[in-house]
Write an enzyme that holds these catalytic residues in place. Sequence first.
Site, PDB file in Angstrom:
ATOM      1  N   CYS A   2       0.878  -1.162   0.000  1.00  0.00           N
ATOM      2  CA  CYS A   2       0.000   0.000   0.000  1.00  0.00           C
ATOM      3  C   CYS A   2       0.916   1.212   0.000  1.00  0.00           C
ATOM      4  CB  CYS A   2      -0.822   0.041   1.277  1.00  0.00           C
ATOM      5  SG  CYS A   2      -1.762  -1.458   1.552  1.00  0.00           S
ATOM      6  N   ARG A  27       0.972   1.815  -6.004  1.00  0.00           N
ATOM      7  CA  ARG A  27       1.172   0.762  -4.995  1.00  0.00           C
ATOM      8  C   ARG A  27      -0.121   0.044  -4.644  1.00  0.00           C
ATOM      9  NH1 ARG A  27       6.261   2.274  -2.276  1.00  0.00           N
ATOM     10  NH2 ARG A  27       5.766   0.894  -0.570  1.00  0.00           N
ATOM     11  N   TRP A  74      -3.740  -1.800  -1.311  1.00  0.00           N
ATOM     12  CA  TRP A  74      -3.821  -3.008  -2.118  1.00  0.00           C
ATOM     13  C   TRP A  74      -4.134  -4.114  -1.130  1.00  0.00           C
ATOM     14  CZ3 TRP A  74      -1.064  -7.703  -2.678  1.00  0.00           C
ATOM     15  CH2 TRP A  74      -1.338  -8.407  -3.858  1.00  0.00           C
ATOM     16  N   ASN A 100       1.460   0.077   5.993  1.00  0.00           N
ATOM     17  CA  ASN A 100       1.813  -0.673   4.787  1.00  0.00           C
ATOM     18  C   ASN A 100       2.654  -1.858   5.224  1.00  0.00           C
ATOM     19  OD1 ASN A 100       2.705  -1.564   2.251  1.00  0.00           O
ATOM     20  ND2 ASN A 100       4.472  -0.203   2.330  1.00  0.00           N
ATOM     21  N   GLY A 101       2.293  -3.053   4.767  1.00  0.00           N
ATOM     22  CA  GLY A 101       3.068  -4.244   5.133  1.00  0.00           C
ATOM     23  C   GLY A 101       2.139  -5.352   5.569  1.00  0.00           C
ATOM     24  N   GLU A 485       7.457 -12.597 -21.579  1.00  0.00           N
ATOM     25  CA  GLU A 485       7.166 -11.196 -21.279  1.00  0.00           C
ATOM     26  C   GLU A 485       5.954 -10.712 -22.083  1.00  0.00           C
ATOM     27  OE1 GLU A 485       7.863  -9.283 -19.046  1.00  0.00           O
ATOM     28  OE2 GLU A 485       7.476  -7.269 -19.789  1.00  0.00           O
ATOM     29  N   LYS A 489       2.480  -9.404 -20.483  1.00  0.00           N
ATOM     30  CA  LYS A 489       1.889  -8.085 -20.785  1.00  0.00           C
ATOM     31  C   LYS A 489       0.423  -8.247 -21.158  1.00  0.00           C
ATOM     32  CE  LYS A 489       4.172  -5.935 -19.343  1.00  0.00           C
ATOM     33  NZ  LYS A 489       5.439  -6.154 -18.735  1.00  0.00           N
ATOM     34  N   GLU A 492      -1.630  -9.103 -18.094  1.00  0.00           N
ATOM     35  CA  GLU A 492      -1.711  -7.987 -17.150  1.00  0.00           C
ATOM     36  C   GLU A 492      -2.667  -6.896 -17.599  1.00  0.00           C
ATOM     37  OE1 GLU A 492       2.548  -6.888 -17.139  1.00  0.00           O
ATOM     38  OE2 GLU A 492       2.124  -6.408 -15.062  1.00  0.00           O
ATOM     39  N   HIS A 508       5.073 -31.529 -27.137  1.00  0.00           N
ATOM     40  CA  HIS A 508       5.079 -32.407 -25.960  1.00  0.00           C
ATOM     41  C   HIS A 508       3.816 -32.244 -25.114  1.00  0.00           C
ATOM     42  CE1 HIS A 508       9.127 -33.673 -26.851  1.00  0.00           C
ATOM     43  NE2 HIS A 508       9.492 -32.398 -26.982  1.00  0.00           N
ATOM     44  N   LYS A 607       2.005  -1.485  -8.551  1.00  0.00           N
ATOM     45  CA  LYS A 607       3.324  -1.302  -9.171  1.00  0.00           C
ATOM     46  C   LYS A 607       4.431  -1.878  -8.301  1.00  0.00           C
ATOM     47  CE  LYS A 607       5.973   0.471 -12.378  1.00  0.00           C
ATOM     48  NZ  LYS A 607       6.012  -0.394 -13.571  1.00  0.00           N
TER      49      LYS A 607
HETATM   50  C1  F6R Z   1       5.010  -6.706 -14.941  1.00  0.00           C
HETATM   51  C2  F6R Z   1       5.464  -6.140 -13.690  1.00  0.00           C
HETATM   52  C3  F6R Z   1       5.774  -7.074 -12.574  1.00  0.00           C
HETATM   53  C4  F6R Z   1       7.120  -6.668 -11.948  1.00  0.00           C
HETATM   54  C5  F6R Z   1       7.414  -7.524 -10.702  1.00  0.00           C
HETATM   55  C6  F6R Z   1       8.756  -7.206 -10.100  1.00  0.00           C
HETATM   56  O1  F6R Z   1       4.713  -5.713 -15.860  1.00  0.00           O
HETATM   57  O2  F6R Z   1       5.592  -4.965 -13.549  1.00  0.00           O
HETATM   58  O3  F6R Z   1       5.798  -8.405 -12.990  1.00  0.00           O
HETATM   59  O4  F6R Z   1       8.126  -6.834 -12.904  1.00  0.00           O
HETATM   60  O5  F6R Z   1       6.410  -7.309  -9.755  1.00  0.00           O
HETATM   61  O6  F6R Z   1       8.833  -5.859  -9.761  1.00  0.00           O
HETATM   62  P1  F6R Z   1      10.221  -5.145  -9.519  1.00  0.00           P
HETATM   63  O7  F6R Z   1      10.940  -5.122 -10.811  1.00  0.00           O
HETATM   64  O8  F6R Z   1       9.859  -3.777  -9.043  1.00  0.00           O
HETATM   65  O9  F6R Z   1      10.941  -5.950  -8.498  1.00  0.00           O
END
Ligand code: F6R
Length: 612
Positions: A2, A27, A74, A100-101, A485, A489, A492, A508, A607
């Site tokens: 958060c 966050r 969050w 937060n935590g 990746e 994307k 997500e 397989h 994020k």
């Molecule tokens: C995907 C994304 C997440 C982060 C992951 C690690 O678009 O943003 O998968 O890559 O949560 O986050 P960091 O790089 O901040 O440790």
Amino acid sequence: MCGIVGYIGKRNISKVLLESLQRLEYRGYDSSGIATLDNNDLYLCRETGCLENLAATLAEYPVKGNVGIGHTRWATHGEPSKVNAHPHTDCENNLVLVHNGIIENYAELRNKLKKNNHKFRSNTDSEIIVHIIEDYLKKGAKNLEEAVICTLMDLKGAYAIAALNKNEPEKMVAAKNGSSLILGIGKNEIFVASDASAVIPYTRQIVFLEDYQIAIIEQGKFNVINLNGNNVAYNVSLVDWDIDSAQKDGYAHFMLKEIHAQPKMLKKILSEKFNSDNFSLKLSEFSKIKKYSADINQIVIQACGTSFHAGMVGKFIFEYFVNLHTDIEISSEIKYKHFIYSKKSLIISITQSGETADTLIALRQLRRKGLRTISLCNVVGSTIARESDAVFYIHAGPEIGVASTKAYTAQLFALYSIGIFLGTLKRIIKKSLKSSLIKELTFIPSLMHKVLASEQQIAACAKKYAKYNDFFYLARGINYANALEGALKLKEVAYVHASAYPAGEIKHGPITLVCKELICVCIVTESSTYEKMLFNLEEIKARHGRVIAIATEGNQEIKNYADDVIYIPYVQEIFSPLLVALPLQIFAYYVALARGCNVDKPRNLAKSVTVE
Ligand code: F6R
């Protein structure tokens, strides 16, 4: 995971708290709330959903005061709802707190408090903290800070908190362990926040609090104490980030802006790491890497999500350029592994935010084993940056879109730079090869511009396939990481199921799913595995699967195998992930747009993932 904020000063309290929370919304945005004190009156306002909802309620029911705290959530314990929104109050509504935590022993503490007749309003772990503070004040703690210190002794887990007491109306107490917390020092005003980005429009003078430090903040002054109640020394750092890059610059979304920012960003990074006149490395940039890598016999990369995918490319880079065995580990798995790495291993943690709990906990565990650690971080002064032996900043600039785009290519770029540096240091790369590799890297930004010029064609392709619900992303070799990746994307931002496979694997098992409703995004650029990829495309076509191929400019043959082709310029295979990433990002963005998704704030995500 958060965001928390706090403010003591003369500004409009709800405006400053809301603005600061807005910059922490990455966050989490399940709910939000603020509490303020005006002499002995406590104002509390909470809402579910995005901050706009909180702002609308505040416009109707304004709050007053010179002291306040705020939170954007969050959800971890307890569903996203108004009762579970922070700030939380004690039984008597004298105390108010944001957290937060995660409090690991919360069930045990909650039961104990219930036996002492505490009444809980929420299902959160956070609410217990404010009730414990209440208990200590009742038992005779002489002020809020003393009660907070006693409370911290009872808590197990990670936290950053800020608390107010109606009976000490000119004061805020903030503390941390595990989760990040900063103070922003202004002129006759003090800010508290989960990270510096929340306060930089007001001040760039930042104190990064350490674990088990408690800040006691009053009008225009503060001091920092430890758990024994003694004053501790702190540093005030000057943060020089560019706040303008936090605006959208005319793009519809931050994600699109950040996709387009990549060529310019890499150009800037190039000028920081390399001398352009003779294609050599700026050695001062790599001195810390040198210090920790002289005698290494192995590299272990640990990361999560997109950063993990960058790490997968890193494995290829280090094995190819440095001839060193490289392992890549998912951070959240490290804790449960029997680790056999030698003291000569170099641990590289990759993290955009520098706050990811899984990565941080793994880093701490590896450091306890005496291993040396380097981190590749974007956020300056973040916890992982500070706790590693050395940090190599990737310099992507602030990334606001929740889905990582430019940080990914900046991470790749950092890995290429370190690979070239270590390869040279270990004499695997000869001087002439080094210059030609660096020269090739200098072409990447202009090649990226060429990929971005196909945006509308990629958008049309995305629109065509946006109604489908199942995607495969297939590649071989170094671009398998990009397949993962690309699939991530799409999941997500567009909420569409996508699975990635090394293309040779589909026979397989997964090939049973191939049919005309399945869309296969295939990375078929010029490479040592190109011919083999064509076989896989044949297998898919034979079963009526649809193929979108990402291929090298000029390749006409591929049209016989694919329903749609997205071309990218030629680059040698080892550097191809830098270019292949872009059409995958653009494709996911436009599928999400066509499906009406909230691109910059996908549901259920945040994020910065500061919980395990
Ligand atoms: C995907 C994304 C997440 C982060 C992951 C690690 O678009 O943003 O998968 O890559 O949560 O986050 P960091 O790089 O901040 O440790």
